[in-house]
Design a protein around this motif. Sequence first.
Motif, mmCIF file in Angstrom:
data_model
loop_
_atom_site.group_PDB
_atom_site.id
_atom_site.type_symbol
_atom_site.label_atom_id
_atom_site.label_comp_id
_atom_site.label_asym_id
_atom_site.label_seq_id
_atom_site.Cartn_x
_atom_site.Cartn_y
_atom_site.Cartn_z
ATOM 1 N N LEU A 112 0.849 -1.179 0.000
ATOM 2 C CA LEU A 112 0.000 0.000 0.000
ATOM 3 C C LEU A 112 0.892 1.240 0.000
ATOM 4 O O LEU A 112 1.794 1.359 0.824
ATOM 5 N N ASN A 113 0.645 2.160 -0.921
ATOM 6 C CA ASN A 113 1.389 3.414 -0.843
ATOM 7 C C ASN A 113 0.758 4.297 0.239
ATOM 8 O O ASN A 113 -0.216 3.919 0.887
ATOM 9 N N ARG A 114 1.312 5.470 0.439
ATOM 10 C CA ARG A 114 0.856 6.294 1.567
ATOM 11 C C ARG A 114 -0.607 6.694 1.428
ATOM 12 O O ARG A 114 -1.360 6.686 2.410
ATOM 13 N N THR A 115 -1.014 7.037 0.213
ATOM 14 C CA THR A 115 -2.411 7.416 0.010
ATOM 15 C C THR A 115 -3.332 6.243 0.294
ATOM 16 O O THR A 115 -4.357 6.383 0.990
ATOM 17 N N GLU A 116 -2.994 5.068 -0.239
ATOM 18 C CA GLU A 116 -3.830 3.884 -0.038
ATOM 19 C C GLU A 116 -3.869 3.471 1.431
ATOM 20 O O GLU A 116 -4.908 3.018 1.930
ATOM 21 N N TYR A 117 -2.762 3.616 2.122
ATOM 22 C CA TYR A 117 -2.726 3.289 3.559
ATOM 23 C C TYR A 117 -3.692 4.197 4.317
ATOM 24 O O TYR A 117 -4.508 3.715 5.120
ATOM 25 N N ASN A 118 -3.632 5.478 4.081
ATOM 26 C CA ASN A 118 -4.503 6.416 4.798
ATOM 27 C C ASN A 118 -5.974 6.150 4.519
ATOM 28 O O ASN A 118 -6.800 6.145 5.439
ATOM 29 N N THR A 119 -6.319 5.965 3.245
ATOM 30 C CA THR A 119 -7.730 5.757 2.909
ATOM 31 C C THR A 119 -8.232 4.406 3.396
ATOM 32 O O THR A 119 -9.393 4.284 3.809
ATOM 33 N N THR A 120 -7.375 3.399 3.384
ATOM 34 C CA THR A 120 -7.791 2.078 3.870
ATOM 35 C C THR A 120 -8.040 2.119 5.368
ATOM 36 O O THR A 120 -9.042 1.578 5.873
#
Length: 774
Positions: free
Chosen positions: A103-111
């Motif tokens: 997960l990149n940083r954006t995907e980590y935050n939204t997940t």
Amino acid sequence: MRALVCLLLAATAGLPAEPLLDRYCRACHTGATLGGGLRVDGVKPVIADEQDTWARLLRRVESGEMPPQGAPRPPASELAAFTKRIAAELDRLAPPALKARRLNRTEYNTTVRDLLGVDFAPAAHFPADDSAFGFDNIADALTVSPLLLERQLAAAERIARAAVFGLSMKPATQRYEVPIPRRMEITNPVKIEVPAFFTMQDCDATGLSQPGAYHRTHHFPVEGDYVFRITGSGNRPAGSEPGELVFYVDGKPVQRFPVEEVMMSGFERRPDLWEMRTRLTAGTHDIAAAFPRMFEGLPPRFRGPNPSKRPEPPVEDPDKTFKPPPPGTPPHKIEARRLGLIRAREQFRNPRFEGLAVMEVEISGPHNARRGPTPESLARVFVCREQTSACREQILRTLAERALRRPATVKDLARLTALAERGATFEEGIALAVQALLVSPDFLFRVEPPTKHGLASRMSYFLWSTMPDDELRRAADPNSLVKHMLADARSSALVENFAGQWLETRRLESVQPDRDRFPDFDDYLRWSMGRETELFSANLIREDRSVLDLIDAPYTVLNERLARHYGIAGVTGTHFRRVEWKDTEHHRGGLLSHASILTASSYATRTSPVLRGKWILENILNAPPPPPPPDVPALDDQNLGAATSLRAQLERHRTKPVCACCHDRLDPLGFSLENYDAVGAFRSHEGKFPIDSAGALPGGKSVNGLAGLRALLREDRNAFATGLAEKLMIYALGRGLRRADQAAVRQVAARAAQADYRFSAFIEAIVESEPFQP
């Protein structure tokens, strides 16, 4: 590049390599003259090991670009043999299997947000993600470092406790320093003319669109009280009626402050400080501060609206008050005095109000923060409220299936249950289990097996940049939900994360145009530029319009600030709205005239036809040129517009055959946008030289200005659609494309053409394509 062509031509034709190297390659591809970043020394034609290089090479040879025009070329029969053999060998190579992706940083935050209702951007402290092929979600580029592992472990504990017990934060202060408008700098040696949107005759009554207003989107981690301290800059003339500063949150005025006088005051405490305290909910809020009707209530000699009725102190003639410098005064101080006298004389004879501006904003908090978990976290974590083993199992099963994006196994539940039972309380146990889930490889990596669950996860991160919701996970056929997913608000992630990188508008955040040459560029204009492109793209997705609108749509989305920058009248206020025009109006239409793109593809001091031409080739036509040689001399920026034009300098540069190979493609495309300066404003002259936006492309096609460029792209709409399909496919798969993927790309473009190039047709075709399917 030509070196590789030559080597394979030798192998294909059964000829010795050395004569071909001498004849076709060595002049441009040796250590002394390194063309295209490649040298002939030691290059071996191993196609399986160099798929990407050979695919790019084949494309350039098939297009006639290599070997370049005017250079010695092999016979047509040998070129045909080369393209046939390379194409056949590349087609036989199977595309790579889908890889597990971190997960990149954006995907980590939204997940984390969608899994647990926690929205304080925990990945902000992770190391920056690397990019490849233009995107930051590429599997091979998403490496794992010891620092990242350390930050992930720390984040998991904080997230878990925030979800179960609430986020605990100590008050902190964040300071934003705001560059004041360039004309207000009293030491500025450059004479700045006042444009229409900053005058008494044509001003925004709210002040929100004035250059001195302040706008920012700020994330507030928890609900609580926040203190704002605003520092002003400028000078409200003596004898003026009181002015006003208004502070806004989410577009609504929250507090008003009287403004008697705003002055710079050295190291002393400034009298231009206003402070307010307000309670805000957790999440992102738009804040603004502005000086409404700032040109009203000035002394009559300023000739502004509603002049002041207060007496104005006598104004002295500067020629009578300025004394000559004493003997021995340094030259720089003499020059500063001379410039100051000139300004004072001008102000005495033709008084001009320079306006007011926000100079600094401090945000401190939270104070009196809301305690305990948020309703969103409670709903996502505690799907039942009984403190029993059955309830605990239901909570853990639900969290595990959502976090791991697959059905939970007996082993998964046993491990989580064992952790939960170690907690001192029921809630502590749940927090331990959540923490374990957040450091699981199956959470941190997108492991997408060939099942419907793997497909649902792949679709969700493609279109939403987050985990699949319950409806998508339960769907018997996830493919059928594409249009439903595009209509969902979460598809805005496709605009922010795909379009923002494809169009390179993310670069706008770091662009700093020269303040002397572009004095009215400020952060609010920067934000408005980016917002136009975001809303335009989002509108295309939401209404499922043809992607050809990206080329020449006769409309855009503007607020007053950006409309004034474009010279478009009748748009008032800070809210964005759709603005339409006829084809011949305003010199605008489609993405290519968006100031965000024009600014991001320019230098700080000037435009760059080369950068803009490269942007079109890479992002619109997906036909990137090779990198430039390392010893390209810089252009003479100092004399541009005075002694020579940019076009004249570039035309001298491209007289070299090695340079002409690329510039013949780059420059005509870039020159077609030369009527737009380095911040996207329309112009007819570069200094004293009229703009010449015409050019001829290899093959005989001509292009003249934005209208000609739009017509060219419309005529070659299949190339545009294929380029967009390739970019979407790279983003969807998280890897670069190989020759074996090109058949799928062509099928996507063909299906889209049958559906009038509607955006949903591209997405549906990609989701159903062989490379995307499990």
